[in-house]
Design a protein around this motif. Sequence first.
Motif, mmCIF file in Angstrom:
data_model
loop_
_atom_site.group_PDB
_atom_site.id
_atom_site.type_symbol
_atom_site.label_atom_id
_atom_site.label_comp_id
_atom_site.label_asym_id
_atom_site.label_seq_id
_atom_site.Cartn_x
_atom_site.Cartn_y
_atom_site.Cartn_z
ATOM 1 N N MET A 152 91.000 59.814 30.522
ATOM 2 C CA MET A 152 90.850 59.549 29.529
ATOM 3 C C MET A 152 92.146 60.705 29.299
ATOM 4 N N GLY A 153 92.248 62.312 29.681
ATOM 5 C CA GLY A 153 93.515 62.903 29.111
ATOM 6 C C GLY A 153 92.575 63.622 28.468
ATOM 7 N N LEU A 154 91.244 64.039 29.102
ATOM 8 C CA LEU A 154 90.860 65.357 28.084
ATOM 9 C C LEU A 154 91.244 66.842 28.583
ATOM 10 N N VAL A 155 91.363 67.635 27.586
ATOM 11 C CA VAL A 155 91.445 68.988 28.544
ATOM 12 C C VAL A 155 90.676 69.685 28.834
ATOM 13 N N GLU A 156 90.210 69.609 29.807
ATOM 14 C CA GLU A 156 89.723 70.173 30.949
ATOM 15 C C GLU A 156 90.246 72.446 30.091
ATOM 16 N N VAL A 157 88.911 73.663 29.902
ATOM 17 C CA VAL A 157 89.241 74.753 30.136
ATOM 18 C C VAL A 157 88.613 75.714 30.888
#
Length: 460
Positions: free
Chosen positions: A102-107
Amino acid sequence: MLTAVEIPLLLILERLILPEDRPRLWRLFSHFNCRTLLFLIGVRVKKERAPSPLSPPLVFASNHPALLDGFICFAIFGPDTIFLTAPHKSVSFPFNVMFQRMGLVEVTRDDYDALHYPGALPPKKALQHMIVSLQKGLSAYVFPEGHVERLGQLLYIHTGTARIAVSSGVPVQPLVLLGSDCILLGKIRVRPGVLTVRFGSRIPPARVTPARPYRKAVREMTERIESTFEDLLPAHMLSDHENEEPKQIAAFFDIDRTIYEGFSQKDFLRFLSDTHRLSHVKALRLFGMVFLEKTGLLSHDDLLRQVFSFLRGWKEEYLNQLSKRFFEERALLNVSAHILPYLKTHREAGHKVVLITEVAHPLARVFEEYVYANAVIDTRLETRDGRYTGRVLHLCRAGEKANAAGLYASRHGIKLTHSYAYADSTSDLPLLELVGHPVAVHPDQALHHIARERAWPVLS
């Protein structure tokens, strides 16, 4: 949420479109499934004070009372919103695959994430990815606390949301979620209910000027976000002593089974045996004593004294070095991720963070440095001419913890009725009863029963 049928189908469909459009395809399907799932469960979303329009780009910022919040908010705000998430590998399959596609940004939120999930983005890179998404006309969604509110109260507000807004020039739309913690029962069980989404006033991005440098602008925006949350949330979801002098409040944390998932001294003995610093004969004798303690033939106090007697003749500096090496090579992997946000919340609130433990000082001091505690109250061993004699000067456990905490409070002007204690065992009951805010962490069966009877928070 994608089904087992849809995932293979999407993997085929995404081959038919441009690579840059593939994440939105996954977000569209996931958005539809999340909405369908909420409908089937019987979750009704009620919006309060919703401004119009909510079209992108916006930086949404909300509290995080339950694990389901991300799915619920994705169902509400749709496929044109990019979420800043925990490391994808911290969630189970198929959600980790879904988040990535989904292109979610992990941090990496803290040292724990950096150690366990090295593939996740460091904060600066993650925030830059969010800024790029805003520049593409998408919205960003951030949980500024970074972790779920497992005790039902607002945690420390990180500066990431404000950094995104100041750097991108996009306003922040604060909101709070009320009721999602009542919809989720346990880890996966859900029930019908009403989720209230209460919106606050939109916060324009602070402009960076010579009189207001970047750091000051970020700090001002973070304070406005936190203030808005406090205005929107009910009183029981806020700290009980916001108006108290923070220096008069202490937070006492046990180490074993609270900060550390297990028994650190037992694991340290295994480390000494594995690295051949403890002879096989001594190791067998020690683990034999542990067996006697488990069967009730040896008291826990006597067990500890017998264990520490094996250190007779060891140099202080040598044991300090071994303690640091054990912590770096093994103990770090067993630090509890759930307790770190509470340590940080108390530190940032200005409270005195005190470790109070039966762990011997050389090892307890390493934990103290790792969590940036103000002090450590621990088991003290006798030394002479830089070597251990094998005798225990002070065994810090059970009622002695409460006595030591009371002494610390009297010396440092601490109000115990406003202070906190986090511990796991019924042996810690005197300490928990001493403070105004006891918290049972991964409690044993007896303490869990007592905590439920007395309506104490349980963190597990």
